[in-house]
Structure formats: structure tokens, C-alpha cells
Design an enzyme around this catalytic site. Structure first.
Site, short mmCIF file in Angstrom:
data_model
loop_
_atom_site.label_atom_id
_atom_site.label_comp_id
_atom_site.label_asym_id
_atom_site.label_seq_id
_atom_site.Cartn_x
_atom_site.Cartn_y
_atom_site.Cartn_z
N GLU A 1 7.70 5.25 9.71
CA GLU A 1 7.45 3.81 9.63
C GLU A 1 7.42 3.14 11.00
O GLU A 1 6.67 2.19 11.23
CB GLU A 1 8.53 3.15 8.75
CG GLU A 1 8.46 3.54 7.29
CD GLU A 1 7.11 3.23 6.65
OE1 GLU A 1 6.47 2.24 7.05
OE2 GLU A 1 6.70 3.99 5.76
N ALA B 1 0.85 -1.19 0.00
CA ALA B 1 0.00 0.00 0.00
C ALA B 1 0.88 1.23 0.00
O ALA B 1 2.09 1.16 0.24
CB ALA B 1 -0.92 0.00 1.22
N MET B 2 0.26 2.39 -0.27
CA MET B 2 0.96 3.67 -0.24
C MET B 2 0.03 4.71 0.37
O MET B 2 -1.10 4.88 -0.07
CB MET B 2 1.39 4.10 -1.65
CG MET B 2 2.09 5.44 -1.69
SD MET B 2 3.61 5.44 -0.71
CE MET B 2 3.77 7.18 -0.33
N GLU B 3 0.56 5.43 1.37
CA GLU B 3 -0.25 6.30 2.22
C GLU B 3 -0.44 7.70 1.67
O GLU B 3 -0.40 8.68 2.41
CB GLU B 3 0.37 6.39 3.61
CG GLU B 3 1.73 7.10 3.69
CD GLU B 3 2.94 6.24 3.42
OE1 GLU B 3 4.06 6.70 3.70
OE2 GLU B 3 2.77 5.10 2.95
N HIS C 1 -0.19 6.73 8.88
CA HIS C 1 0.67 7.59 8.08
C HIS C 1 0.01 8.92 7.72
O HIS C 1 0.70 9.88 7.33
CB HIS C 1 1.09 6.88 6.80
CG HIS C 1 2.27 5.98 6.96
ND1 HIS C 1 3.38 6.35 7.66
CD2 HIS C 1 2.51 4.73 6.48
CE1 HIS C 1 4.28 5.36 7.61
NE2 HIS C 1 3.76 4.37 6.92
N GLU D 1 -1.38 2.21 7.23
CA GLU D 1 -1.51 3.30 6.26
C GLU D 1 -2.30 4.48 6.83
O GLU D 1 -1.97 5.64 6.54
CB GLU D 1 -2.17 2.79 4.97
CG GLU D 1 -1.42 1.65 4.29
CD GLU D 1 0.05 1.96 4.06
OE1 GLU D 1 0.37 3.11 3.69
OE2 GLU D 1 0.88 1.05 4.25
#
Length: 909
Positions: free
Chosen positions: A430, A372-374, A411, A408
Site C-alpha cells: 500500500e 477498487a481491488m487489484e 499493485h 491499482e
């Protein structure tokens, strides 16, 4: 991410850490292998070839990462960050030679002369030929006089460039020359006259580019719906790939605001970080969505997507989940949408900082380079990590998905709102996101299991202070800006000073964040002083030979400030814990009453990030306690003891018989976590002994009635109380050849085939599928392959595909590898996983490695190079273990030399 640079603030970079992931194969019969010296020589040649190829691949990766990292650094968006930028930049500039001074585009980081404020970014997206075009208008401030504008571009065709001053003079500034410098992925514009400090300027760049197949920048993906292939395009800008989509100052500290517009065919919809504030339609069937202006943010958190998805939403909370229409219709996104709603409220309450964006979208895409990407306001997930069918998904799958979503959403505060200054402080975002995976998963799974799984927690502070208040202060101080590790520690120190404690948290924590590795603490009774213990610390290293042969890996000067919690106990009693701060290599401390029958227990409930060792007498007392009355010691401590004892023995601190004696008590264990700790350790030991003469004895001891696995596998009431424990023990038993487990798996698969009704409990389907494919004939493999085709549930397809790699049939493994690249039935996202899982199968190691070498060009063109390196490393480790096994079983004069070569390579890998 990033490279080590003398100019970087706060010291060294952090190394990536590889997590162990070991899948154990069900074993049908004991395999007897005989080899001769010629075969050993052949394997030696193979391993040398492997080393060369691995070295080449790592060199390519280093070059790749350098290219990405060299262009980082930057300016801050507020006054507090300016000092960070100046420290870093001044140190960098002072060491440059005169030639480089005239050519700043050759530097590792952008020059310190300009600071972006705002981007206007209108784009036109052409899905029929996978191209896009646009122009970017950047408003920036000049910090130091310069004639040069140096910014990032990569794979963009620049058409026109105009630069304007904020002065009253009309017209564009004269450009002397402009060019792209690919080694640093920068575009250079040289002006005829200097730009002046504290003045504002604007640059307009028109460009076009491809929507790439590679999963970086602005890339395309596809899926099949009702037999029709549909396409979408989405961004992935972290860490340094925004430059592939538009010219920009592509570094974390160069924060600015953004206003994005997307023009595309009306059959598609578009998404970005912010809501659509206006939409216009053309007569030719195209639509343009104009998105609201973003808050100040880093380039790598900007995002957009063009797709024809549908969505579910939590209207009151402005949360939407977008996915394929069939996935939305089946309710596969409902669980993630539900927990996201709860998580947003929790984080706002805990941090006491609200979520500042007007909406949050979750986007499930068929393929993505990461789980995934936040992206702020538009988090992107690969489908397997956010879509869930509760009827066929196991508890472990649901838990994994939960942790990804928790990570996520965290973040949105740690990362999006407050961004690390530089990649060396990557853990500032992180670390918190990983920690809250367990904290919030416990909130979402109120079973007490998740917190027990958190064996590594934040280091305890010397006094109890409100962590959430400190985090609120940290977030509020640096919101919309950047921070480094000292900024966080200073907030904790300030909180302590307010309570009258003059403690420098930076000094405490630098030992943990700047030194390599972690310590092992040894506790032993002090015979010369009554009721006293001697406590020592040293750098923990697994390879004891490396301490002698590679002393640089074992730093004897390393010391940590360790919050050691300690309790004493006996057969019927355990004391309350006390905390001892260990700062020296060796210390003596007085504890409660200690006699010959009293045992010591350190690191209570695993709240510290270190291992604990004892003298052998204390280990024997602890083992006796576990055998006679294990519940005196808490579940978390029982799991911690098992984890420590196996790893200490593996590293040479303890004899190997100590951990094997300890796990005999598991016949009485009815809790999940100690079994989980034991199974992890036993799988490691199984890999080391696999295909050796000792392996059959090892397996028999594990599945014997004395060990307790057989009787537990009868699924008594103790097992039934938790699905997790049932799954853990079944996996352990099937992996080590328990006949009852094998018969049960075969029976369940046979019933599914004959009735075409899958009655296998979702929680153990992966175990049953893998065991059945391994034990049964080719028809079962074909049946699983057919079910993989027909299944629409993402979690079920993942389990079925992995089961196909469990086969003992070389032909079928080879067929699966070929199908992974040639068949549309295997998504691109899963190709890498297929190769990795085949490589984990002892019979598939050679096949996976050969296939990887033969298909390198295709794989390299389609997939993230870091994933390919992961394949190399995983297969390398398996090859090394296999080679060691052949050497040890073949004997001969060459064996010691080969064994030593393997150890050296293992240490380097």
C-alpha cells in the site's frame, strides 16, 4: 488488517489511520442558539448512549476482524520464503498447550503441516436464483507428518470430500471424520492414517453456496439498462474472503497456481485473472469458459465475474475495460483505458520488471466494498472510481479517478507479483501504491500541481542511489513469492554496500515503521555559538493535555533518525539546502551565516515525514518574508509552512495568533497549493468555532477585503490561470458566507432552472449545487433530485446526490435518508455516503445518527461493517463537537465536568 501475535515476523502490526475528510456547509445566516442546563443534561445522556453503542459496534468489528485475521499465516512458495514461515510457525507452536496441540483448528493460524501447490476450480453459476456449485481439486505437499487437513471454508455447504495419495495405491484415503469449525472458519478432515513429509496428495471437495448480497466473497450486484434490471456476480476476496467462494488455504503466504472454469447461461459472459483458453457450449444454452492456469499467487488475488457487460480495448496492449453497455457506448471508460495503457509501460520501464500476465482487464461494477481491488489481471473498480464523462467531470474528480487507477496498476507489481508475508507488512504494497499515486499522476497531469500535493514522500536516503534498481532487485528476488519489510531494507543496504557505504537501512527505517506516530523537529538559533542552531526532536501529539493525563500516548523515549534539510535566508536570498541527520533528542549544528535578520527553513519542499517548529522570532521573520516577498520561499515550502504552523498551534506548540498572522499574506498568493493548505486548516478551525460567539468574527475576517478573498473572487487573470485555484478559493469563500459567491451560485442555479441548460463549469458544480440547495427553496431541492434521476453520468450523479445533503430543511434531509433505502433510484453503493454526508451537515447530525440507529439491522445486512463503523465515528465526532459547543455557551456549574468528559471521549475516539 490482522492481529498482533508473538509469532509474527518482524514485530508489531500496523494501525489503521483515518484520513480527515471535512465538508464545509455554505452558511446563510448566523444562528443564535440558547440552551439551558436541562438541554445540556439531555445532550450528556445522548453522548453516553452514543459511547455505549459505539463500544458495542467496535466490539463487533474487533470480533469480525479477529475472525478474519485469526485464520492467516502460512507457508511460502519458494525457498527464500520458507525461512520466514518457519520462524513464524515455530514461535507460534512452542507456546501452545497440549490440548491445543491435539486441536489445531482452534489456533489463530493454519497449522504448518501442508503446503498447497495447485487448485483446479470448476464452478457452475446460476444467476436466476443466485447460487453456485462446484468442486475444488487441490494438490498439496505434506511438510510435517499429520493426519489432519485444516483449511478455510465459510458459508459453504460441503457435500463430498475425497483425499488421494500420490502413491501407486488406488482409491481414496480413508477419512475418519470431517467437520466445520465456524469460530475459526475452518474445515477439518481427519484421516485414518498419517500423511508423510515430502509426499504429494490431492483433495477433492464438492460444495455449493449462495451468491451473497453482502459485498464479500462471491456477491451479486445489479444495474438498470433501458428500464430493465440486470444482474451480475463478482468476487471480492481480500483480505480473508476467498473461503466464502471455495475451500482453500486462505492466507497470503500460501501461494499456489489456479485453473478456473465457469459454467453459466450463454446470455452472460465470464471473466477471470487469465484469458479464456477454451470454451464449450451445451445444448441447453449454457457455456463453459476454461481459463488458463495462473502464475503462483495468493488466494485473495484470485477473481472472477459473470456479467453481460461490453468493453473497450487497447488491442496492442491486451487491455480491456468492461462496464455497463451504456457507459461503454458513451465513452465513459475511455480515459481510464488510455491512462492504464501509459501506466503499464511506465511501471515496466521504471521497475525494469515486465508485466507477466498475458492480459489486463479493468471491470467497473455498480457497487463494491472498496474503491477498487487489484486482482491480478482482473482489477475491479466501483463505477465512480473509473468511469468519467469529461463534459461534466471536475478536475478534482478526474484527479481522484486518476490516482485510484495509478494505485491499482502499481499493485500488479507490489502486491500481486510480490505479496507481503503477513498483514503487519501491509504497507509494503500500500505504501508504494500510495506513493506512486502522486508520482504518476504528475506524469499524467504535467502541470506541476500533483508533485506539490505530495507533502509526505519517502524518507530521503543518506546517499543518492538508484531507487528503481533496488526495487527491481527486490521484485526479481521475491517474484511469485512473499516478502517482509527487512527484505526491502536489505536490498537498499546491499546497494549502499556496493557503493562503499556501510549503512544499515533496517536500523534507520525501523524507527519509522515500528514506532507510533512521527516526530516534530524544533530548530532554534544557538545564542552561545556563532552560526549554530540547536535541533531537538520529540513525539508529535495533537492533544497537549493527553501528554500529562495519558503519558502512554506520549512516549518520551521515541527517537527517529531524521534527514533534516535546512536552508537559511533573508529578505532577498535563500541558500542552497544542506542535509543534517538528526539521531539524538537534542543536537547542535553549525550552519551558514546567521544573524538577527536571517531566518531558518527546515524540511525543504516537505520531503520528510515530520513537522518543523521554530522559535517565535524565526516564525516572525518567516511571516515578514511572506508578507514582503513570498516568492523567495518556494511554493512547496509556503504550503508546508502553512500546514505546519496551523497544526503546531492546534497541538499547543504555538500561540493561535501565529497561524492567523501568517495567512494574511494570502492576499498576494496566486498559487494553488498554499491556498489548499490554508483552506484545510481553516475548515478545521471553522468546525471548532461553529455556532459559537467567536464564529461570526472569524468568518468576517476571512471574507474581508483585507484578507483578500473578495478581491480574488472577482476571478482576475491570476485566478484564471489555474482551474484548481479558482475552485479552491470559491469553495473557501462560499463556505464562509461570502455574499458575492452566494449571489453567483444562486444566479447560476436559477439560469439552469429557467433555461434547462446547465452552463455551470464542471470544475465548480459541486460547490454551486451545494450552495444553491442550502440557500434556495424546496423547489431547487426537487429540481436537483429530478436531475439526479435523469442523469446517466456517474460523476454528475455523485455530485448531485451529495448536493441534496446540503439542505437546511430538516424535512428534506429526513426524506433523503428514507429514500436512500427505499428507492431504487439511490444505488446501494451510495446509501452509506448519503448518511455520512447528512451527518456532516450541522442540521443533519441528529437525523443521521437517529436514522443509523433505527435502520441498523437493514444496514448491517447490506453493507460492510467497517463502513458502518466509519459512520459511527464520523457522527460521534460531530456530536462531541456539538456537545462541547452547548456546554461552552451554556455555562453553569456543570460545564467544567462536562467539558472534561468530552475531552476524554474525544481522546478515546
Amino acid at each position: 488488517i490482522g492481529i498482533e501475535d508473538a509469532s509474527m515476523r518482524n514485530g508489531r502490526t500496523l494501525s489503521d489511520q483515518w484520513a480527515d475528510s471535512v465538508v464545509v456547509r455554505p452558511r446563510t445566516t448566523e444562528q443564535h442558539i440558547t440552551v439551558n442546563k436541562r438541554l445540556v443534561l439531555g445532550f450528556a445522556i445522548s453522548i453516553l448512549t452514543l459511547i455505549v453503542v459505539t463500544a458495542i459496534a467496535i466490539t463487533l468489528s474487533v470480533s469480525f476482524e479477529r475472525c478474519a485475521a485469526e485464520s492467516s499465516g502460512g507457508l511460502a512458495a519458494n525457498g527464500s520464503s520458507n525461512s520466514k514461515w518457519k520462524k513464524s510457525r515455530d514461535g507460534n507452536i512452542s507456546h501452545r498447550d497440549s490440548e491445543d496441540e491435539q486441536q489445531p483448528w482452534r489456533h489463530l493460524r493454519l497449522p504448518a503441516t501442508l503446503r498447497p501447490r495447485h487448485y483446479d476450480l470448476p464452478l457452475s453459476v446460476y444467476m436466476e436464483n443466485f447460487t453456485f456449485s462446484g468442486e475444488v481439486n487441490i494438490e498439496f505437499e505434506c511438510v510435517y507428518s499429520t493426519k489432519l487437513i485444516v483449511m478455510h471454508t465459510d458459508r459453504l455447504e460441503v457435500e463430498k470430500v475425497l483425499v488421494y495419495s500420490d502413491s501407486k495405491k488406488a482409491g481414496a484415503m480413508r477419512i475418519q471424520r470431517r467437520f466445520h469449525y465456524q469460530p475459526k472458519q475452518v474445515y477439518v478432515i481427519a484421516l485414518h492414517r498419517e500423511m508423510k513429509p515430502l509426499r504429494t496428495y490431492k483433495i477433492n471437495i464438492t460444495f455449493h453456496a449462495l451468491i451473497e448480497h453482502e459485498l464479500l466473497g462471491f456477491f451479486r450486484s445489479s444495474y438498470v439498462l433501458n428500464g430493465e434490471r440486470r444482474f451480475l456476480a463478482v468476487t471480492q476476496f481480500s483480505p480473508t474472503h476467498a473461503r466464502k467462494a471455495f475451500p482453500c488455504f486462505d492466507e497470503p503466504i500460501y501461494k499456489a497456481t489456479f485453473r478456473v472454469s465457469l459454467k453459466h447461461e450463454s446470455s452472460y459472459q465470464s471473466l477471470s485473472n487469465m484469458p479464456v483458453e477454451a470454451s464449450t457450449s451445451d445444448e441447453d444454452g449454457w457455456v463453459t469458459n476454461h481459463f488458463s492456469r495462473t502464475p503462483r499467487m495468493s488466494t485473495y488475488y484470485l477473481a472472477w465475474a459473470v456479467c453481460n457487460f461490453t468493453y473497450r480495448e487497447a488491442v496492442a496492449d491486451n487491455i480491456r475495460l468492461y462496464a455497463r453497455p451504456d457507459a461503454i457506448q458513451s465513452g465513459s471508460g475511455d480515459y481510464a483505458l488510455h491512462i492504464t495503457k501509459r501506466l503499464l509501460q511506465f511501471y515496466q520501464d521504471y521497475f525494469k520488471v515486465k508485466y507477466y500476465l498475458p492480459k489486463l482487464d479493468l471491470l467497473a461494477v455498480p457497487k463494491h466494498p472498496y474503491a477498487a481491488m487489484e486482482n491480478w489481471g482482473l482489477s475491479v473498480f466501483v463505477e465512480q472510481k473509473i468511469l468519467l464523462d469529461p463534459d461534466v467531470s471536475s478536475f478534482s474528480y478526474q484527479m481522484e479517478l486518476t490516482m485510484v487507477v495509478v494505485h491499482e496498476i502499481c499493485h500488479q507489481w507490489f502486491g500481486d507479483l510480490v505479496t507481503p508475508v503477513w498483514w503487519e507488512d501491509f504497507w509494503l504494497k500500500e505504501g508504494f501504491a500510495h506513493y506512486f499515486e502522486y508520482i504518476r499522476a504528475e506524469f499524467l497531469f504535467p502541470k506541476g500541481l500533483v508533485m506539490l500535493l505530495l507533502q509526505v514522500q519517502l524518507i530521503s536516503l543518506p546517499i543518492l542511489i538508484s531507487v528503481s534498481v533496488c526495487l527491481q532487485d527486490y521484485l526479481m528476488t521475491h517474484m511469485y513469492g512473499n516478502a517482509a519489510r527487512d527484505d526491502l531494507w536489505n536490498k537498499f543496504s546491499e546497494a549502499m554496500q556496493r557503493e562503499g557505504k556501510d549503512i544499515n537501512i533496517t536500523q534507520v527505517m525501523d524507527r519509522w515503521t515500528l514506532q507510533m506516530g512521527y516526530p516534530v523537529v524544533t530548530i532554534s538559533k544557538n545564542d552561545s555559538l556563532d552560526n549554530s542552531v540547536t535541533i531537538s526532536q520529540e513525539h508529535f501529539i495533537y492533544d497537549t493535555d493527553a501528554k500529562i493525563q495519558n503519558p502512554e500516548l506520549f512516549n518520551k523515549s521515541f527517537k527517529w533518525q531524521i534527514p533534516l534539510t535546512l536552508a537559511v535566508g533573508n529578505s532577498s536570498y535563500i541558500s542552497t539546502e544542506t542535509i543534517i541527520w538528526v539521531s539524538n533528542k537534542t543536537e547542535t549544528h553549525r550552519v551558514g551565516h546567521v544573524d538577527g535578520e536571517t531566518w531558518l527553513l527546515g524540511n525543504i519542499n516537505q520531503t520528510g515525514y515530520f513537522r518543523v517548529n521554530y522559535d517565535l522570532h524565526n516564525w516572525r521573520l518567516l511571516i515578514q518574508q511572506l508578507m514582503s516577498n513570498p516568492t523567495i520561499i518556494s511554493v512547496g515550502n509556503r504550503a508546508g509552512l502553512i500546514d505546519d504552523v496551523f497544526n503546531l498551534a492546534r497541538a499547543g506548540y504555538l500561540p493561535q495568533n501565529v497561524p492567523l498572522q501568517m495567512i494574511l499574506y494570502l492576499a498576494q498568493e496566486t498559487e494553488f497549493l498554499p491556498w489548499h493548505a490554508a483552506s484545510r486548516a481553516l475548515y478545521q478551525l471553522d468546525k471548532l468555532l461553529d455556532r459559537t460567539e467567536d464564529h461570526s468574527l472569524f468568518s468576517v475576517s476571512l471574507i474581508s477585503d483585507q484578507f483578500g478573498v473578495c478581491c480574488i473572487l472577482t476571478l482576475t487573470s491570476a485566478i484564471r490561470k489555474t482551474q484548481e485555484l479558482q475552485r479552491e478559493v470559491m469553495m473557501l469563500a462560499c463556505s464562509f458566507g461570502n455574499k458575492h459567491c452566494h449571489r453567483q451560485a444562486v444566479s447560476l442555479i436559477s439560469d439552469w432552472i429557467s433555461s434547462n441548460k446547465n452552463r455551470i463549469p464542471p470544475n465548480v458544480r459541486d460547490i454551486v449545487y451545494c450552495t444553491g440547495v442550502s440557500l434556495m427553496d424546496e423547489d431547487v431541492w426537487e429540481f436537483i433530485w429530478m436531475k439526479f434521476h435523469s442523469s446517466t453520468a456517474i460523476s454528475e450523479k455523485k455530485v448531485l446526490l451529495e448536493a441534496l445533503t446540503c439542505s437546511d430543511n430538516i424535512f428534506l434531509l429526513n426524506r433523503l435518508l428514507n429514500l436512500s433505502l427505499t428507492s431504487d433510484l439511490v444505488p446501494d453503493q451510495d446509501v452509506i455516503d448519503v448518511i455520512i454526508h447528512v451527518g456532516r451537515n450541522p442540521l443533519g447530525r441528529h437525523l443521521a445518527w437517529r436514522y443509523f440507529r433505527e435502520k441498523w439491522d437493514i444496514l448491517n445486512s447490506r453493507h460492510n461493517i467497517m463502513k458502518l463503523l466509519m459512520i459511527i465515528l464520523i457522527i460521534s465526532v460531530f456530536y462531541l463537537l456539538l456537545l462541547k459547543e452547548f456546554i461552552l455557551t451554556s455555562g453553569g456549574e456543570s460545564a467544567p465536568a462536562f467539558a472534561r468528559a468530552v475531552e476524554i471521549v474525544q481522546a478515546n475516539v
